[in-house]
Design a protein around this motif. Structure first.
Motif, mmCIF file in Angstrom:
data_model
loop_
_atom_site.group_PDB
_atom_site.id
_atom_site.type_symbol
_atom_site.label_atom_id
_atom_site.label_comp_id
_atom_site.label_asym_id
_atom_site.label_seq_id
_atom_site.Cartn_x
_atom_site.Cartn_y
_atom_site.Cartn_z
ATOM 1 N N GLY A 78 -30.631 30.353 38.639
ATOM 2 C CA GLY A 78 -31.324 31.342 37.816
ATOM 3 C C GLY A 78 -30.497 31.837 36.651
ATOM 4 N N SER A 79 -29.357 31.211 36.421
ATOM 5 C CA SER A 79 -28.428 31.718 35.406
ATOM 6 C C SER A 79 -28.963 31.641 33.977
ATOM 7 C CB SER A 79 -27.087 30.984 35.489
ATOM 8 O OG SER A 79 -27.254 29.605 35.215
ATOM 9 N N ASP A 80 -29.974 30.809 33.735
ATOM 10 C CA ASP A 80 -30.530 30.758 32.386
ATOM 11 C C ASP A 80 -31.344 32.008 32.041
ATOM 12 O OD1 ASP A 80 -32.470 29.986 34.197
ATOM 13 O OD2 ASP A 80 -33.236 28.336 32.987
ATOM 14 N N LEU A 81 -31.621 32.860 33.027
ATOM 15 C CA LEU A 81 -32.328 34.119 32.800
ATOM 16 C C LEU A 81 -31.385 35.232 32.310
ATOM 17 C CD1 LEU A 81 -34.881 35.906 33.084
ATOM 18 C CD2 LEU A 81 -34.287 36.175 35.501
ATOM 19 N N ILE A 82 -30.104 35.095 32.564
ATOM 20 C CA ILE A 82 -29.137 36.161 32.290
ATOM 21 C C ILE A 82 -29.147 36.632 30.828
ATOM 22 C CG2 ILE A 82 -26.666 36.736 32.269
ATOM 23 C CD1 ILE A 82 -26.446 35.045 34.875
ATOM 24 N N PRO A 83 -29.096 35.757 29.833
ATOM 25 C CA PRO A 83 -29.112 36.256 28.448
ATOM 26 C C PRO A 83 -30.362 37.083 28.123
ATOM 27 C CG PRO A 83 -28.446 33.958 28.486
ATOM 28 C CD PRO A 83 -28.907 34.300 29.874
ATOM 29 N N SER A 84 -31.514 36.671 28.651
ATOM 30 C CA SER A 84 -32.746 37.429 28.419
ATOM 31 C C SER A 84 -32.687 38.803 29.067
ATOM 32 C CB SER A 84 -33.961 36.679 28.974
ATOM 33 O OG SER A 84 -34.165 35.496 28.274
ATOM 34 N N GLU A 134 -39.739 35.034 37.274
ATOM 35 C CA GLU A 134 -38.312 35.337 37.263
ATOM 36 C C GLU A 134 -37.854 35.893 38.607
ATOM 37 O OE1 GLU A 134 -38.172 36.169 32.455
ATOM 38 O OE2 GLU A 134 -38.484 37.858 33.821
ATOM 39 N N VAL A 135 -38.750 36.562 39.333
ATOM 40 C CA VAL A 135 -38.435 36.990 40.693
ATOM 41 C C VAL A 135 -38.242 35.746 41.560
ATOM 42 C CG1 VAL A 135 -39.257 38.251 42.734
ATOM 43 C CG2 VAL A 135 -39.645 39.195 40.450
ATOM 44 N N GLY A 136 -38.991 34.701 41.259
ATOM 45 C CA GLY A 136 -38.819 33.429 41.961
ATOM 46 C C GLY A 136 -37.426 32.853 41.763
ATOM 47 N N LEU A 137 -36.831 33.079 40.593
ATOM 48 C CA LEU A 137 -35.461 32.626 40.351
ATOM 49 C C LEU A 137 -34.478 33.384 41.242
ATOM 50 C CD1 LEU A 137 -35.499 32.352 36.447
ATOM 51 C CD2 LEU A 137 -35.535 30.471 38.105
ATOM 52 N N LEU A 138 -34.743 34.673 41.447
ATOM 53 C CA LEU A 138 -33.904 35.459 42.358
ATOM 54 C C LEU A 138 -34.023 34.916 43.780
ATOM 55 C CD1 LEU A 138 -32.122 37.868 43.197
ATOM 56 C CD2 LEU A 138 -34.212 39.266 43.234
ATOM 57 N N GLU A 139 -35.249 34.595 44.202
ATOM 58 C CA GLU A 139 -35.447 34.021 45.536
ATOM 59 C C GLU A 139 -34.645 32.743 45.702
ATOM 60 O OE1 GLU A 139 -39.615 33.468 46.358
ATOM 61 O OE2 GLU A 139 -40.077 35.519 45.761
ATOM 62 N N ALA A 140 -34.704 31.874 44.694
ATOM 63 C CA ALA A 140 -33.954 30.611 44.751
ATOM 64 C C ALA A 140 -32.450 30.867 44.803
ATOM 65 C CB ALA A 140 -34.306 29.738 43.546
ATOM 66 N N ALA A 141 -31.979 31.836 44.028
ATOM 67 C CA ALA A 141 -30.552 32.159 44.023
ATOM 68 C C ALA A 141 -30.107 32.669 45.391
ATOM 69 C CB ALA A 141 -30.256 33.199 42.937
ATOM 70 N N LEU A 166 -29.243 42.232 39.600
ATOM 71 C CA LEU A 166 -29.874 40.912 39.493
ATOM 72 C C LEU A 166 -28.948 39.940 38.771
ATOM 73 C CD1 LEU A 166 -32.240 38.940 39.710
ATOM 74 C CD2 LEU A 166 -33.296 40.102 37.769
ATOM 75 N N ILE A 167 -28.345 40.376 37.685
ATOM 76 C CA ILE A 167 -27.404 39.527 36.941
ATOM 77 C C ILE A 167 -26.214 39.159 37.816
ATOM 78 C CG2 ILE A 167 -25.741 39.551 35.027
ATOM 79 C CD1 ILE A 167 -27.921 41.164 33.447
ATOM 80 N N GLU A 168 -25.709 40.111 38.574
ATOM 81 C CA GLU A 168 -24.580 39.846 39.472
ATOM 82 C C GLU A 168 -24.936 38.775 40.500
ATOM 83 O OE1 GLU A 168 -21.670 42.218 42.625
ATOM 84 O OE2 GLU A 168 -23.250 43.307 41.590
ATOM 85 N N VAL A 169 -26.120 38.858 41.082
ATOM 86 C CA VAL A 169 -26.559 37.876 42.076
ATOM 87 C C VAL A 169 -26.690 36.491 41.431
ATOM 88 C CG1 VAL A 169 -28.479 37.185 43.590
ATOM 89 C CG2 VAL A 169 -27.710 39.572 43.550
#
Length: 153
Positions: free
Chosen positions: A58-64, A86-93, A31-34
Motif C-alpha cells: 500500500g506504499s503508493d498511497l503514502i504521498p497522497s 484505500e482501506v483495502g490497501l490497509l487490509e492487504a498491508a 495508517l502511513i506508519e503501517v
C-alpha cells in the motif's frame, strides 16, 4: 459539449462518492506508519518487483495521504478523505505484516484502524480535487473573489 469562456476559471467538479470515510490526521499518521512498515518488511523478506511491492504494502498511497493531510491542516479542517479501495490497501498491508512477521505494535495499530474504519462506515460525501489533492467538497468553499484555496503569496 459546452465550451468554457477563457475569462471563466475552470472549477473542479464535486462528485458524490458513497465509498469514502473521513479520517483524522492522527489516523492518517498511523495508517502511513503501517504502510511504511509493511513496505519495509516485504522488501526485506521478498524478492518481488517494485510494482508488486507497492501494491502489496500500500506504499503508493503514502504521498497522497501526506498531501491530503497537509491540505486539510492548511485549511484548519480536521477531516481527510479515505476511499474504500484505500482501506483495502490497509487490509492487504496488515495481512502481509502477519505473513512477514511485522512488528506487533504496528500490526495491532493496523488492526485497530481496520476496526475503527469498519465501525465508522462509509458516508455519502462529495469529493473534489483541488490542486490535484482529493478533499471533501464542503471543505473548500469558493467566494465571489475567487477560490478559497491556500495561496503561497
Amino acid at each position: 459539449m459546452r465550451r468554457r469562456r477563457r475569462d471563466q476559471p475552470s472549477e473542479p467538479e464535486a462528485h458524490p462518492n458513497p465509498n469514502v470515510i473521513s479520517i483524522t490526521a492522527s489516523e492518517a499518521g498511523t495508517l502511513i506508519e503501517v504502510l511504511e512498515h509493511a513496505h519495509t518488511c516485504i522488501l526485506k523478506l521478498s524478492d518481488t518487483n517494485e510494482e508488486t511491492l507497492a501494491r502489496a504494502s500500500g506504499s503508493d498511497l503514502i504521498p497522497s495521504l501526506y498531501a491530503r493531510a497537509g491540505f486539510s491542516s492548511i485549511g484548519g479542517r480536521g477531516r481527510i478523505p479515505l476511499l474504500a479501495d484505500e482501506v483495502g490497501l490497509l487490509e492487504a498491508a496488515v495481512i502481509n505484516l502477519e505473513s512477514y512477521q511485522g512488528n506487533e505494535v504496528v500490526l495491532c495499530s493496523g488492526y485497530q484502524l481496520l476496526n475503527d474504519f469498519a465501525n465508522r462506515g462509509s458516508g455519502h460525501y462529495s469529493l473534489r480535487y483541488v490542486h490535484g489533492i482529493l478533499t471533501f467538497a464542503g471543505d473548500v468553499e469558493d467566494s465571489a473573489s475567487g477560490p478559497a484555496t491556500p495561496s503561497l503569496t
